[in-house]
Design an enzyme around this catalytic site. Sequence first.
Site, mmCIF file in Angstrom:
data_model
loop_
_atom_site.group_PDB
_atom_site.id
_atom_site.type_symbol
_atom_site.label_atom_id
_atom_site.label_comp_id
_atom_site.label_asym_id
_atom_site.label_seq_id
_atom_site.Cartn_x
_atom_site.Cartn_y
_atom_site.Cartn_z
ATOM 1 N N ASN B 147 16.576 30.708 76.729
ATOM 2 C CA ASN B 147 16.771 31.894 75.899
ATOM 3 C C ASN B 147 17.397 31.594 74.543
ATOM 4 O O ASN B 147 17.164 32.310 73.584
ATOM 5 C CB ASN B 147 17.640 32.916 76.648
ATOM 6 C CG ASN B 147 18.898 32.309 77.252
ATOM 7 O OD1 ASN B 147 18.811 31.316 77.998
ATOM 8 N ND2 ASN B 147 20.048 32.861 76.958
ATOM 9 N N GLN B 175 12.104 34.489 79.764
ATOM 10 C CA GLN B 175 11.694 34.228 78.381
ATOM 11 C C GLN B 175 10.257 33.749 78.268
ATOM 12 O O GLN B 175 9.677 33.765 77.188
ATOM 13 C CB GLN B 175 12.633 33.200 77.729
ATOM 14 C CG GLN B 175 14.069 33.682 77.596
ATOM 15 C CD GLN B 175 14.214 34.889 76.662
ATOM 16 O OE1 GLN B 175 13.318 35.221 75.881
ATOM 17 N NE2 GLN B 175 15.344 35.574 76.759
ATOM 18 N N SER B 194 11.903 40.083 83.574
ATOM 19 C CA SER B 194 12.372 41.398 83.085
ATOM 20 C C SER B 194 11.343 41.964 82.125
ATOM 21 O O SER B 194 10.963 41.301 81.155
ATOM 22 C CB SER B 194 13.680 41.239 82.294
ATOM 23 O OG SER B 194 14.802 41.334 83.111
ATOM 24 N N HIS B 196 11.582 44.204 79.765
ATOM 25 C CA HIS B 196 11.957 44.493 78.372
ATOM 26 C C HIS B 196 11.947 43.247 77.490
ATOM 27 O O HIS B 196 12.181 43.339 76.294
ATOM 28 C CB HIS B 196 13.323 45.199 78.309
ATOM 29 C CG HIS B 196 14.495 44.303 78.529
ATOM 30 N ND1 HIS B 196 15.242 43.781 77.495
ATOM 31 C CD2 HIS B 196 15.042 43.816 79.663
ATOM 32 C CE1 HIS B 196 16.207 43.027 77.993
ATOM 33 N NE2 HIS B 196 16.113 43.028 79.305
ATOM 34 N N THR B 232 14.869 54.247 95.587
ATOM 35 C CA THR B 232 13.599 54.877 95.224
ATOM 36 C C THR B 232 12.859 54.017 94.197
ATOM 37 O O THR B 232 13.432 53.589 93.206
ATOM 38 C CB THR B 232 13.859 56.290 94.653
ATOM 39 O OG1 THR B 232 14.561 57.043 95.635
ATOM 40 C CG2 THR B 232 12.556 56.990 94.311
ATOM 41 N N CYS B 320 22.655 38.010 74.843
ATOM 42 C CA CYS B 320 22.968 38.781 76.040
ATOM 43 C C CYS B 320 24.447 39.086 76.113
ATOM 44 O O CYS B 320 24.860 40.045 76.726
ATOM 45 C CB CYS B 320 22.588 38.014 77.300
ATOM 46 S SG CYS B 320 20.830 38.001 77.559
#
Lengths: 387, 387
Positions: B147, B175, B194, B196, B232, B320
């Site tokens: 990253n 990444q 991830s 995003h 959920t 991060c």
Amino acid sequence: MAYFDHNATTPLSRAARAAWIEASEDAWQNPSGPYRAGARVRNRLEAGRERLGDFLACPGESLVFTSGATEGNNALFAWLARRAGPEDRVLLSAVEHPSVREAAMRWFPGRTEFIPVDRDGAVDPEAVRRELRRKRPGLVSVMAANNETGVVQPFETLAALCREAGVWFHCDAAQWIGKMPAARLEGCDFVTGSAHKFGGPKGVGFLRVPVSADDFQGQVGGEQEHRRRAGTENYPAIAAMVAALEEREVAGFADVDERIARRAAFESRLAEAVPGVRIAGTGKERLWNTVSIIVPRHRNHRWVMKLDREGFAVSTGSACSSGDEAPSPVLAAMGYGVEEARRAVRVSAGTETGEADWSGLGEAFARVWRTWEDRGTDSSLTEVVSI
Amino acid sequence: MAYFDHNATTPLSRAARAAWIEASEDAWQNPSGPYRAGARVRNRLEAGRERLGDFLACPGESLVFTSGATEGNNALFAWLARRAGPEDRVLLSAVEHPSVREAAMRWFPGRTEFIPVDRDGAVDPEAVRRELRRKRPGLVSVMAANNETGVVQPFETLAALCREAGVWFHCDAAQWIGKMPAARLEGCDFVTGSAHKFGGPKGVGFLRVPVSADDFQGQVGGEQEHRRRAGTENYPAIAAMVAALEEREVAGFADVDERIARRAAFESRLAEAVPGVRIAGTGKERLWNTVSIIVPRHRNHRWVMKLDREGFAVSTGSACSSGDEAPSPVLAAMGYGVEEARRAVRVSAGTETGEADWSGLGEAFARVWRTWEDRGTDSSLTEVVSI
């Protein structure tokens, strides 16, 4: 389709949708980023935290954003176990949501004890008081309102008892928040909630932690949430969650009596149309939206299927895990037998549910029942064939 | 504002936005619900899982949806620790993301060992081979691409070595995915990602688990994800994640050389404008989007602030956790000193970053540097005053 499964999940409210879209367009940057666009999102994130704190009657800084109540409940017991002594136990109501019950049992194996509930599904504060005197637990966890029956627990009394005894009190308020005033949770030390239960998006929730739990830490690997929960902050979903709750809290809860009256009319119609039907928890205060119906005949899945064809989405026991064929531990704790629990149909309304929806549902139950009644004694045969 | 912090988070892609809105309108029901509307969402959810599996060259059923890579990394080591023996150790590269490093150290305290990297930040497969022979670890975890530096690890070789030795191989691919073909991760046992980081929404990701980890379980309290992750299912976000990755994979990666050429032009301009500047990891393959710049003078925060005023959002080391003032362990593992690491500026482009953005960034670096040079020997004084 009339939707009667709001205790499982709710449609996204217009306010939440608009907030998510706006934040995804205009505040998608990393709130931990060292440039101004990051600082702007960070400021909005912290303003959202304060706003949520206002509704929950707690300092914003005591709120940790999570992916939902299940994460919060898991993180709480995992953290507690890391700091607990080998003898420390936790005390749960017998009707907790599986995400509390299973998390407690994973992290406190053999040291998770249960407080019984009465036939109506409520905890007796005297039982908790006795337990607190007998041997101090590390934590008492009792939900605000039950997901299957809607039965409200005396959580304010329990929080006060625990505070007096110097024992942490956790309240899983996933079903309470957005349906009743969140500020009534003020006296709890730990509170968990999920946005999608009150019109917010899925995948976001919060955990309130007390100042005395200043070493609380959930998932690790980043400085986010003051090192209490690593992972890039999901600001668009957080903004949407706050918008959804704001809508509920600003509208207020003055219409609860009216909502309860609508439900009562449904329950009367049901009792009249389906002889022998029972409703769990009627001896205690219940959330205005929930009815846990023990039908007199046929497995709940058959009712759900037939009501679905009539245009009504209802659920069996706990919709969180309807793949699970084990009967509801909640009804078992209330003294219902296995066969009765398999006849439990859960109906849960939402803020948008109107009188016509409730009366329509009553008629649908009546029609479904009549189709079986009309076949007379064949019904038991039908059951064997169609299951 | 030209945004050069895509390794922290990316803007939501139009495809992801549309998918999220559509699913929030039309497929918001509980996929575990026992009625047809639930079944419809369940089918869409499973189709999304299969589609994601296609891109990752793995069976859909091996994918567990999570709230992001941080959750996946935490859940992996927590689960591994529950089934591990008291002597079992895990082997990590020295440049893993904090969510891998801290999760490993939480769950394998004193039993987390590190594979060193060379000056360019890459792991030597021979070092891993030796470790596998010396004492079988419970798991080897080496990221796909770093990253901070963009340095690509020999993860395919390492996955093959581990498979041969019968040791699980985990690859944090947060990444890599969306920037390079996801199918190259095929040989890994565990993979975390991830959404995003590749144009999807925040708050959603996945963990690939091998068939041999059939008792894998993350957070508990529900039957979702085949009991591997309770809570959920966040179908709208999952649909958006799949749409975002689909867009990247369908567009393909044929323009990577062109992207690398744009970055090379920036790096040349930078070297010319800022004498003494260095770039970390240039001796190895790097992702096309990342440049880890060691500036010759001034703390990285000052550069970030000045570049921000010039209209460019760049980051210090790892965005991060930019609140963390400790210097980057990644650069330390590569042999850089503390003072050098404090001069690290990270630039990370996205798919939408064009030639003009890169050349504009080069000129902005040049202008910032000139403002200091023009003041001559006063610059050290300025530094003291403005930090």
